[in-house]
Design a protein around this motif. Structure first.
Motif, mmCIF file in Angstrom:
data_model
loop_
_atom_site.group_PDB
_atom_site.id
_atom_site.type_symbol
_atom_site.label_atom_id
_atom_site.label_comp_id
_atom_site.label_asym_id
_atom_site.label_seq_id
_atom_site.Cartn_x
_atom_site.Cartn_y
_atom_site.Cartn_z
ATOM 1 N N GLY A 1 -36.217 -9.552 11.463
ATOM 2 C CA GLY A 1 -37.109 -8.609 12.122
ATOM 3 C C GLY A 1 -36.640 -8.352 13.537
ATOM 4 O O GLY A 1 -36.313 -9.295 14.262
ATOM 5 N N ASN B 1 -41.240 -1.252 22.918
ATOM 6 C CA ASN B 1 -42.610 -1.542 22.480
ATOM 7 C C ASN B 1 -42.838 -1.184 21.020
ATOM 8 O O ASN B 1 -43.978 -0.998 20.584
ATOM 9 C CB ASN B 1 -43.608 -0.774 23.359
ATOM 10 N N SER B 2 -41.757 -1.101 20.259
ATOM 11 C CA SER B 2 -41.883 -0.697 18.863
ATOM 12 C C SER B 2 -42.520 -1.790 18.016
ATOM 13 O O SER B 2 -42.533 -2.968 18.393
ATOM 14 C CB SER B 2 -40.501 -0.360 18.289
ATOM 15 N N SER B 3 -43.017 -1.388 16.849
ATOM 16 C CA SER B 3 -43.386 -2.364 15.826
ATOM 17 C C SER B 3 -42.095 -2.929 15.235
ATOM 18 O O SER B 3 -41.034 -2.289 15.308
ATOM 19 C CB SER B 3 -44.225 -1.694 14.736
ATOM 20 N N PRO B 4 -42.142 -4.112 14.632
ATOM 21 C CA PRO B 4 -40.914 -4.701 14.096
ATOM 22 C C PRO B 4 -40.323 -3.887 12.949
ATOM 23 O O PRO B 4 -41.037 -3.342 12.114
ATOM 24 C CB PRO B 4 -41.369 -6.082 13.611
ATOM 25 N N TRP B 5 -39.009 -3.785 12.951
ATOM 26 C CA TRP B 5 -38.260 -3.264 11.819
ATOM 27 C C TRP B 5 -37.624 -4.435 11.087
ATOM 28 O O TRP B 5 -37.179 -5.405 11.716
ATOM 29 C CB TRP B 5 -37.131 -2.347 12.277
ATOM 30 N N THR B 6 -37.553 -4.365 9.781
ATOM 31 C CA THR B 6 -36.824 -5.355 8.997
ATOM 32 C C THR B 6 -35.449 -4.784 8.692
ATOM 33 O O THR B 6 -35.327 -3.718 8.096
ATOM 34 C CB THR B 6 -37.550 -5.672 7.681
ATOM 35 N N ALA C 1 -40.383 6.415 16.832
ATOM 36 C CA ALA C 1 -41.219 5.270 17.195
ATOM 37 C C ALA C 1 -41.651 5.300 18.652
ATOM 38 O O ALA C 1 -42.357 4.397 19.119
ATOM 39 C CB ALA C 1 -40.466 3.970 16.912
ATOM 40 N N VAL D 1 -37.310 -5.955 17.222
ATOM 41 C CA VAL D 1 -38.199 -5.112 18.014
ATOM 42 C C VAL D 1 -37.368 -4.461 19.104
ATOM 43 O O VAL D 1 -36.547 -5.139 19.752
ATOM 44 C CB VAL D 1 -39.341 -5.938 18.636
#
Length: 360
Positions: free
Chosen positions: A264, A269-274, A299, A266
């Protein structure tokens, strides 16, 4: 009040905050820190003297209070401060101040006060006077302003009253009783100095020879290069065994491409990417597909391109990694490079590559 936060993603925040307190009106510099290193003194004094200006800096009253607790303060650092005109004092915690022993209570302030005729400005936080604390450690503090003869002066007067002037016999006694220490790595001679890429070991060789355990470090940085293997320039090639930094222990490699695992990440301030961490069988390196510029824009991260930057991965909560990119000539990238060079944790990525990587 201004909050200062420093970590490998935001290097030199503490040093910059302290330096920005200084101008050509400074009349005194007062420092109280639990321990002091030679590299820390060199880093701070050089920047402060420049900010103040030569005549102002030479005329300013300079005082440092520290402790001999645990033997962490370096004797040569104190001698260097004396050479720069500091009054050096040692906190009185027990009957034998030259002995490096733990006392019933510890002396732990980390305060840098700049005095001018009309006001006081100070950085108060977690940073001792060491190179790492000033540049790359995770540290936090606040910048405050206070009037003359206010609470800041009162606190300093108490620190001063419970300390004693360092003399040469006490310093020599401390050196005799000081247990062997692992010295703080020496700062490179020049900001842009460092070994030639082809004089460095391969990252993979250093891992295999157990010279370094990537999982022990909080950050991994690497030169991104042109990233021309993908149309979006988002496919980042990593050195072999970089997977161990991310928590995977792959030992068997072959010529076939394979997925090592998912991580994961980040960005901002993004949400996590897998994202998939993979083994590239053809060129013998690992790789990860970072979010594309379009994904980042959607994003709300901004117009970020990875190619020809220095990319840093830092551990965060729950196994996620915070990723940032910096221009190779930026202060952040130079600090990452300098830190890894100083600690001999800088490597070449691959056999046929001049790209560098490092651990912090």
């Amino acid at each position: 009040m201004t909050v200062i936060f420093q970590d490998p993603l935001r290097p030199r925040a503490v040093l910059q905050a302290i330096t920005e307190l200084v101008d050509n009106h400074v009349t005194a510099l007062r420092i109280a820190v639990a321990y002091v290193t030679t590299a820390g003194v060199k880093a701070l004094i050089g920047d402060i003297a420049t900010a103040a200006g030569g005549p102002t800096w030479r005329a300013a009253e300079k005082t440092l209070i520290t402790t001999f607790d645990y033997g962490r303060t370096e004797p040569d650092a104190l001698r260097l401060l004396l050479k720069h005109g500091f009054e050096v004092r040692v906190a009185v915690l027990g009957l034998h101040r030259s002995e490096q022993r733990p006392d019933a209570t510890s002396w732990h302030p980390k305060t840098y006060i700049v005095c001018t005729p009309r006001k006081r400005r100070a950085f108060v936080g977690s940073a001792n006077l060491s190179r790492r604390a000033l540049t790359v450690n995770t540290e936090m503090g606040v910048v405050v302003k206070a009037p003359v003869s206010g609470e800041l002066d009162t606190a300093w007067e108490q620190l001063y009253a419970t300390s004693e002037l360092l003399d040469e016999p006490s310093l020599r006694a401390y050196e005799r009783t000081r247990a062997p220490q692992v010295p703080e790595p020496v700062e490179p001679a020049t900001p842009d100095g460092g070994p030639h890429p082809y004089d460095l070991r391969l990252f993979s060789d250093a891992v295999l020879d157990r010279e370094v355990r990537p999982a022990d470090f909080s950050a991994l940085w690497l030169d991104a290069g042109s990233m021309s293997s993908s149309g979006s320039h988002s496919q980042l090639e990593l050195p072999r065994y970089a997977c161990r930094f991310f928590g995977f222990d792959v030992r068997r490699y072959n010529r076939n491409q394979r997925t090592i695992g998912e991580i994961g990440i980040v960005v901002g301030n993004s949400s996590p990417w897998t994202r998939s961490l993979a083994w590239h069988g053809d060129n013998g390196m690992e790789r990860i597909n970072l979010p594309t510029p379009r994904m980042l824009a959607e994003a709300g991260v901004g117009n970020l391109e990875w190619a020809n930057t220095v990319v840093l991965f830092q551990r965060a909560a729950s196994g996620v990694f915070v990723v940032t990119a910096a221009h190779p000539d930026s202060a952040a990238a130079r600090t990452w490079h300098r830190e890894s060079t100083a600690t001999e944790r800088i490597f070449r990525l691959g056999q046929n590559s001049s790209r560098l990587c490092g651990l912090i």
